[in-house]
Each structure stands twice: as structure tokens, then as C-alpha cells.
Design an enzyme around this catalytic site. Structure first.
Site, PDB file in Angstrom:
ATOM      1  N   HIS A  49      60.753  62.895  42.145  1.00 51.53           N
ATOM      2  CA  HIS A  49      59.911  63.902  41.483  1.00 51.53           C
ATOM      3  C   HIS A  49      58.974  64.621  42.461  1.00 51.53           C
ATOM      4  O   HIS A  49      58.295  65.587  42.074  1.00 51.53           O
ATOM      5  CB  HIS A  49      59.056  63.254  40.382  1.00 51.53           C
ATOM      6  CG  HIS A  49      59.795  62.987  39.103  1.00 51.53           C
ATOM      7  ND1 HIS A  49      60.782  62.046  39.000  1.00 51.53           N
ATOM      8  CD2 HIS A  49      59.681  63.554  37.870  1.00 51.53           C
ATOM      9  CE1 HIS A  49      61.244  62.023  37.759  1.00 51.53           C
ATOM     10  NE2 HIS A  49      60.596  62.938  37.050  1.00 51.53           N
ATOM     11  N   GLU A  65      53.885  35.865  33.670  1.00 54.24           N
ATOM     12  CA  GLU A  65      54.799  34.795  33.243  1.00 54.24           C
ATOM     13  C   GLU A  65      55.576  34.222  34.440  1.00 54.24           C
ATOM     14  O   GLU A  65      56.768  33.925  34.341  1.00 54.24           O
ATOM     15  CB  GLU A  65      55.722  35.290  32.116  1.00 54.24           C
ATOM     16  CG  GLU A  65      54.880  35.859  30.979  1.00 54.24           C
ATOM     17  CD  GLU A  65      55.530  35.816  29.622  1.00 54.24           C
ATOM     18  OE1 GLU A  65      56.482  35.057  29.427  1.00 54.24           O
ATOM     19  OE2 GLU A  65      55.042  36.541  28.740  1.00 54.24           O
ATOM     20  N   PHE A 114      42.853  36.596  32.080  1.00 55.54           N
ATOM     21  CA  PHE A 114      44.071  37.380  31.788  1.00 55.54           C
ATOM     22  C   PHE A 114      44.673  37.099  30.410  1.00 55.54           C
ATOM     23  O   PHE A 114      45.901  37.080  30.265  1.00 55.54           O
ATOM     24  CB  PHE A 114      45.156  37.109  32.845  1.00 55.54           C
ATOM     25  CG  PHE A 114      44.794  37.554  34.238  1.00 55.54           C
ATOM     26  CD1 PHE A 114      44.682  38.897  34.542  1.00 55.54           C
ATOM     27  CD2 PHE A 114      44.565  36.630  35.242  1.00 55.54           C
ATOM     28  CE1 PHE A 114      44.361  39.311  35.833  1.00 55.54           C
ATOM     29  CE2 PHE A 114      44.249  37.027  36.532  1.00 55.54           C
ATOM     30  CZ  PHE A 114      44.142  38.368  36.829  1.00 55.54           C
TER      31      PHE A 114
HETATM   32  C1  LIG Z   1      48.431  42.055  32.620  1.00 54.99           C
HETATM   33  C2  LIG Z   1      48.496  40.562  32.666  1.00 54.99           C
HETATM   34  C3  LIG Z   1      48.646  39.851  31.490  1.00 54.99           C
HETATM   35  C4  LIG Z   1      48.649  38.448  31.518  1.00 54.99           C
HETATM   36  N1  LIG Z   1      48.696  37.757  30.329  1.00 54.99           N
HETATM   37  C5  LIG Z   1      48.521  36.414  30.336  1.00 54.99           C
HETATM   38  C6  LIG Z   1      48.394  35.707  29.111  1.00 54.99           C
HETATM   39  O1  LIG Z   1      48.474  36.274  28.009  1.00 54.99           O
HETATM   40  N2  LIG Z   1      48.152  34.368  29.163  1.00 54.99           N
HETATM   41  C7  LIG Z   1      48.067  33.687  30.352  1.00 54.99           C
HETATM   42  O2  LIG Z   1      47.860  32.471  30.326  1.00 54.99           O
HETATM   43  N3  LIG Z   1      48.192  34.343  31.537  1.00 54.99           N
HETATM   44  C8  LIG Z   1      48.401  35.687  31.550  1.00 54.99           C
HETATM   45  N4  LIG Z   1      48.501  36.378  32.746  1.00 54.99           N
HETATM   46  C9  LIG Z   1      48.330  35.630  33.997  1.00 54.99           C
HETATM   47  C10 LIG Z   1      49.585  35.561  34.846  1.00 54.99           C
HETATM   48  O3  LIG Z   1      50.503  34.673  34.286  1.00 54.99           O
HETATM   49  C11 LIG Z   1      49.132  35.162  36.262  1.00 54.99           C
HETATM   50  O4  LIG Z   1      48.476  36.296  36.813  1.00 54.99           O
HETATM   51  C12 LIG Z   1      50.274  34.731  37.144  1.00 54.99           C
HETATM   52  O5  LIG Z   1      50.823  33.520  36.703  1.00 54.99           O
HETATM   53  C13 LIG Z   1      49.841  34.583  38.611  1.00 54.99           C
HETATM   54  O6  LIG Z   1      48.666  33.835  38.745  1.00 54.99           O
HETATM   55  P1  LIG Z   1      47.456  34.422  39.607  1.00 54.99           P
HETATM   56  O7  LIG Z   1      47.210  35.808  39.150  1.00 54.99           O
HETATM   57  O8  LIG Z   1      46.339  33.469  39.532  1.00 54.99           O
HETATM   58  O9  LIG Z   1      48.012  34.507  41.080  1.00 54.99           O
HETATM   59  P2  LIG Z   1      48.093  33.269  42.202  1.00 54.99           P
HETATM   60  O10 LIG Z   1      48.699  32.110  41.526  1.00 54.99           O
HETATM   61  O11 LIG Z   1      46.731  33.149  42.754  1.00 54.99           O
HETATM   62  O12 LIG Z   1      49.063  33.905  43.208  1.00 54.99           O
HETATM   63  C14 LIG Z   1      48.703  34.839  44.234  1.00 54.99           C
HETATM   64  C15 LIG Z   1      49.915  35.044  45.150  1.00 54.99           C
HETATM   65  O13 LIG Z   1      50.262  33.806  45.774  1.00 54.99           O
HETATM   66  C16 LIG Z   1      51.610  33.507  45.506  1.00 54.99           C
HETATM   67  N5  LIG Z   1      51.811  32.055  45.394  1.00 54.99           N
HETATM   68  C17 LIG Z   1      51.126  31.176  44.627  1.00 54.99           C
HETATM   69  N6  LIG Z   1      51.611  29.946  44.755  1.00 54.99           N
HETATM   70  C18 LIG Z   1      52.649  30.028  45.633  1.00 54.99           C
HETATM   71  C19 LIG Z   1      53.583  29.105  46.178  1.00 54.99           C
HETATM   72  N7  LIG Z   1      53.569  27.817  45.832  1.00 54.99           N
HETATM   73  N8  LIG Z   1      54.506  29.569  47.053  1.00 54.99           N
HETATM   74  C20 LIG Z   1      54.567  30.877  47.375  1.00 54.99           C
HETATM   75  N9  LIG Z   1      53.716  31.794  46.902  1.00 54.99           N
HETATM   76  C21 LIG Z   1      52.783  31.396  46.034  1.00 54.99           C
HETATM   77  C22 LIG Z   1      51.926  34.199  44.186  1.00 54.99           C
HETATM   78  O14 LIG Z   1      53.307  34.386  43.995  1.00 54.99           O
HETATM   79  C23 LIG Z   1      51.155  35.495  44.370  1.00 54.99           C
HETATM   80  O15 LIG Z   1      51.911  36.383  45.142  1.00 54.99           O
HETATM   81  C24 LIG Z   1      48.552  37.769  32.756  1.00 54.99           C
HETATM   82  C25 LIG Z   1      48.449  38.499  33.953  1.00 54.99           C
HETATM   83  C26 LIG Z   1      48.409  39.867  33.903  1.00 54.99           C
HETATM   84  C27 LIG Z   1      48.267  40.626  35.209  1.00 54.99           C
END
Ligand SMILES: Cc1cc2nc3c(=O)[nH]c(=O)nc-3n(C[C@H](O)[C@H](O)[C@H](O)COP(=O)(O)OP(=O)(O)OC[C@H]3O[C@@H](n4cnc5c(N)ncnc54)[C@H](O)[C@@H]3O)c2cc1C
Length: 382
Positions: free
Chosen positions: A339, A364, A157
Site C-alpha cells: 500500500h 495465550e 492483562f
Molecule cells: C491484549 C492481551 C490480552 C491478554 N489477555 C489475557 C487474559 O485474558 N488472561 C490472562 O491471564 N492473560 C492475558 N494476557 C497475557 C498473555 O497471556 C501474556 O502476555 C503472555 O503469556 C506473555 O507473558 P508476558 O507478557 O508476561 O511476557 P514474558 O513471559 O515476560 O515474556 C517476555 C519475552 O520472553 C520470552 N520468554 C519467556 N520465557 C521464555 C523461555 N523459557 N524461553 C524463551 N523465551 C522466553 C517470551 O516469549 C517473550 O518474548 C493477555 C495479553 C495481551 C497482550
């Protein structure tokens, strides 16, 4: 009571961004979204206008503005195109700000002028395939041999992974120390072993590219260690704290854009001999939208003002992001409903707002992570 009073300079900046968004961005929003193409020409112009080095001091080529200005700029762009707003937020708030906050003088002089003017685009790599919310468990390693660090691992990402040139990458020097073993490095795309992987095919914000990265014995000169060894994770959290303001601003802009589109449409569309705006069902939806927008605005600009005043914004930034993003998701959903079938097709802006907004509850720090921060603060305060 907290009130938002933009000064004359801020009102001028707001008008400039609004005009640019309407005249230069609006006509090409769908084109770049459909092609999943990064709008480099527009981004370059934003750089020339000073909007890619918003927080950077003038001596490094930046605009030397504050977080209120930053939020306002992202908000205005998001009203028209959340993809470009996300790019502006990520470029200013992540890579550039990490170097600004934790770089030494030499690093700032070397890297900030190109980033602040948009001659180079920033990448920030914290997230990995197996570590998102639990970012401290990242697996990328950095090993010191002689006067170089060697990076091995992968990132997911990464915003601007393809189009960017300057990256800040978090990696573990000391695995035994967990998150306290993480350090940050400034990594130029041209360093040997920097590999750009697959560009993701996304639901929304499709013109803001998101890419996988890999590092195979990526060679980094020791002077590119950013901040002290072992402080990369804690510094990343500080970077993300400010970043949350920009994602809240993005959510607010999307909500406003969607609400505005609904007001316009409901005054044009007639059913049963009446404009949609004459139905109380529509009016109630609009009233709820407007109220949530005002609440999000107050939280956002309170957080941004507090940041400008040097106050601790850990709690308020999380509250602003949580509320604004969740409200914006609901608002864009209702906007499609207002809409009807036309909300489901691409000729109307609400279709794209509905897709783009979901990023704001994830990027973030997800809404759940914001709730963890808020609950922790509440429980510790009593
Ligand atoms: C378009 C886009 C741009 C991005 N850009 C960047 C970037 O430039 N640099 C970068 O480093 N990252 C980037 N990201 C990554 C983004 O920060 C992560 O997707 C985000 O932090 C969530 O991590 P994950 O996707 O691994 O989800 P997970 O951490 O796997 O989470 C999955 C679900 O579980 C929940 N969850 C996880 N832990 C807990 C907990 N302890 N208690 C309750 N619920 C929990 C989460 O809230 C979520 O609903 C980007 C993401 C996207 C989609």
C-alpha cells in the site's frame, strides 16, 4: 491427506458471520478502535446469535458446536475486526470454557447460561505482573477460613476486566507446592474485595479491553472452587490448548483480510502507467501471502478437527498458533509495503491489521513458548 470440508450447516454459519461482520462491524471498526471502546451492542448481538456460547451444550443455553465451527467464526470476524475476534475468542475459550470443562453440575447451571448468551461477559485471570510465560510462579493467594476462600493479589492483562462480570481466577492455596498448589475460582465482580484496576492503553486490538485486577481479601464462597484444589494450573493449560486454536484462527483471519485488501488495492493503484498488480514484485508478495495463508489454514483446521475428534492436540495446536501468527505478522508487514504511504494511514484497513496482529504471537502463549512445546514433543518422540 487432510482436507477441510465444511458441511452445509457450517457454510451457513460462515455466511451468517460474514454478513454480520461486513454489515454491522465494518462500518464501526475505526470508531471503536480510536475511542478504545468495547463495542457492547455488537457483542450483545453476537450473543443473541449464539456466538458467545459456541462450545456450550444447548441445555446450558449454548450453541453446542465444535472447534471447527469456533475457529471458522473467529476467522471470519478477524477478517474485519481482530479486536472483536479477540473478545469472542477470550470469552468463549477462556472463562466460559474453563467452567464448561472443569465446573461441577451446579456451577455449570448457575454460570453458563448467562455467559453463553452474552448476558454476562467472562474474564480469565492467570497472568500476573511478575508471571506471564512462567504462569506457574503466580503469587495471588487463596486462604480458606470457615466456608470461604479469601483471595489476595493482582492480575494483569485481564481481557474484559472492566466490562466483564464473571471471572475465573487462578490463585495459590499451598505455596509450598508451586504450580501444583494453584486452584481456580469462579469470582463474581460483586464479591467484596474485587477491584478493577487500570485499563491498558494498547498498540492494537484496542476495542477489546485489557485491565489490571486486584483482590483484597476477596471473599469467595467455598462452592466456587472450580475443579479440585491444586488442579487449577494443569486445568488452565488444557483451557489454553483449545484457546490456541482460536488465536491461530484470529491470525488466519487477519492474514486473509490483509491479503484481500492488497489484491484490491494493487488492481486500483497505478504507478509508471501500470497497476501495482502488474509488477512482478507485487505478484511475488501476493503469491507468498496466499501460500502461507493456505498452510496456516491446513494446520489450524487439522488442529480443530483433531480436537473435535477428541484427540490430543498439544503439539498441533502449538504448531497451528506458531505458524499462523508468525505468518500473519509477516503478511501484514508486506501488506503495508504494497500500500506504500497509504498503508500507513488509518483510511486503509491494513494499518489496523498491522497493529492488531502482534497480539497473536504473544497472547495465550508466546511464539517462544509454542516452540518449547513443539521441540519438547519432537525430542521426546525419537
Ligand atoms: C491484549 C492481551 C490480552 C491478554 N489477555 C489475557 C487474559 O485474558 N488472561 C490472562 O491471564 N492473560 C492475558 N494476557 C497475557 C498473555 O497471556 C501474556 O502476555 C503472555 O503469556 C506473555 O507473558 P508476558 O507478557 O508476561 O511476557 P514474558 O513471559 O515476560 O515474556 C517476555 C519475552 O520472553 C520470552 N520468554 C519467556 N520465557 C521464555 C523461555 N523459557 N524461553 C524463551 N523465551 C522466553 C517470551 O516469549 C517473550 O518474548 C493477555 C495479553 C495481551 C497482550
Amino acid at each position: 491427506m487432510f482436507e477441510i470440508n465444511f458441511n452445509e450447516q457450517q457454510l451457513l454459519i460462515q455466511k451468517t458471520v460474514r454478513d454480520f461482520s461486513e454489515n454491522e462491524i465494518k462500518p464501526v471498526v475505526i470508531k471503536f478502535d480510536e475511542a478504545e471502546e468495547f463495542p457492547l451492542e455488537i457483542f450483545t448481538k453476537l450473543g443473541e446469535m449464539g456466538f458467545l456460547g459456541i462450545l456450550v451444550p444447548e441445555k446450558y443455553g449454548g450453541s453446542e458446536l465444535g472447534y471447527v465451527d469456533y475457529a471458522m467464526i473467529v476467522e471470519e470476524i478477524a477478517k474485519v475486526d481482530p479486536s472483536i475476534a479477540l473478545s469472542v475468542a477470550a470469552h468463549n475459550g477462556l472463562c466460559t470454557n474453563h467452567i464448561l470443562l472443569f465446573g461441577n453440575e451446579k456451577q455449570k447451571e448457575k454460570y453458563l447460561p448467562d455467559l453463553a448468551t452474552g448476558r454476562k461477559i467472562g474474564i480469565w485471570g492467570l497472568t500476573e505482573p511478575t508471571s506471564g510465560s512462567d504462569a506457574g510462579s503466580l503469587l495471588t493467594t487463596a486462604e480458606k477460613r470457615g466456608n470461604k476462600y479469601y483471595l489476595n493479589g493482582s492480575k494483569s492483562f485481564a481481557t474484559h476486566g472492566t466490562v466483564g462480570q464473571t471471572a475465573v481466577i487462578m490463585a495459590k492455596i499451598d505455596k509450598e507446592k508451586g504450580k501444583h498448589g494453584i486452584s481456580a475460582f469462579i469470582v463474581e465482580k460483586t464479591f467484596p474485595g474485587f477491584i478493577v484496576g487500570k485499563k491498558e492503553n494498547k498498540l492494537g486490538c484496542r476495542a477489546c479491553e485489557t485491565t489490571q485486577l486486584a483482590f483484597e481479601n476477596c471473599e469467595i464462597p467455598e462452592e466456587n472452587l472450580l475443579g479440585a484444589e491444586g488442579e487449577g494450573f494443569i486445568n488452565s493449560l488444557k483451557v489454553l490448548e483449545g484457546g490456541r486454536i482460536s488465536i491461530a484462527a484470529m491470525a488466519l483471519g487477519i492474514a486473509e483480510g490483509a491479503c484481500e485488501a492488497c489484491v484490491k488495492y494493487s488492481k486500483e493503484r497505478k504507478q509508471f502507467g501500470k497497476f501495482l498488480s502488474e509488477f512482478q514484485a507485487t505478484q511475488f508478495k501476493l503469491a507468498d501471502m496466499k501460500t502461507a495463508i493456505e498452510a496456516a489454514r491446513l494446520l489450524l483446521y487439522r488442529a480443530a478437527s483433531a480436537k473435535d475428534e477428541g484427540k490430543d492436540i498439544n503439539l498441533i495446536a502449538s504448531q497451528a498458533k506458531l505458524f499462523a501468527s508468525e505468518a500473519a505478522v509477516k503478511i501484514t508487514n508486506e501488506a503495508i509495503q504494497i500500500h506504500g504511504g497509504y498503508g500507513f494511514i488509518k483510511e486503509f484497513p491494513v494499518e489496523k491489521f498491522y497493529r492488531d496482529v502482534k497480539l497473536t504471537t504473544i497472547g495465550e502463549g508466546t511464539s517462544e513458548i509454542q516452540r518449547i512445546v513443539i521441540a519438547k514433543s519432537l525430542l521426546e518422540s525419537l
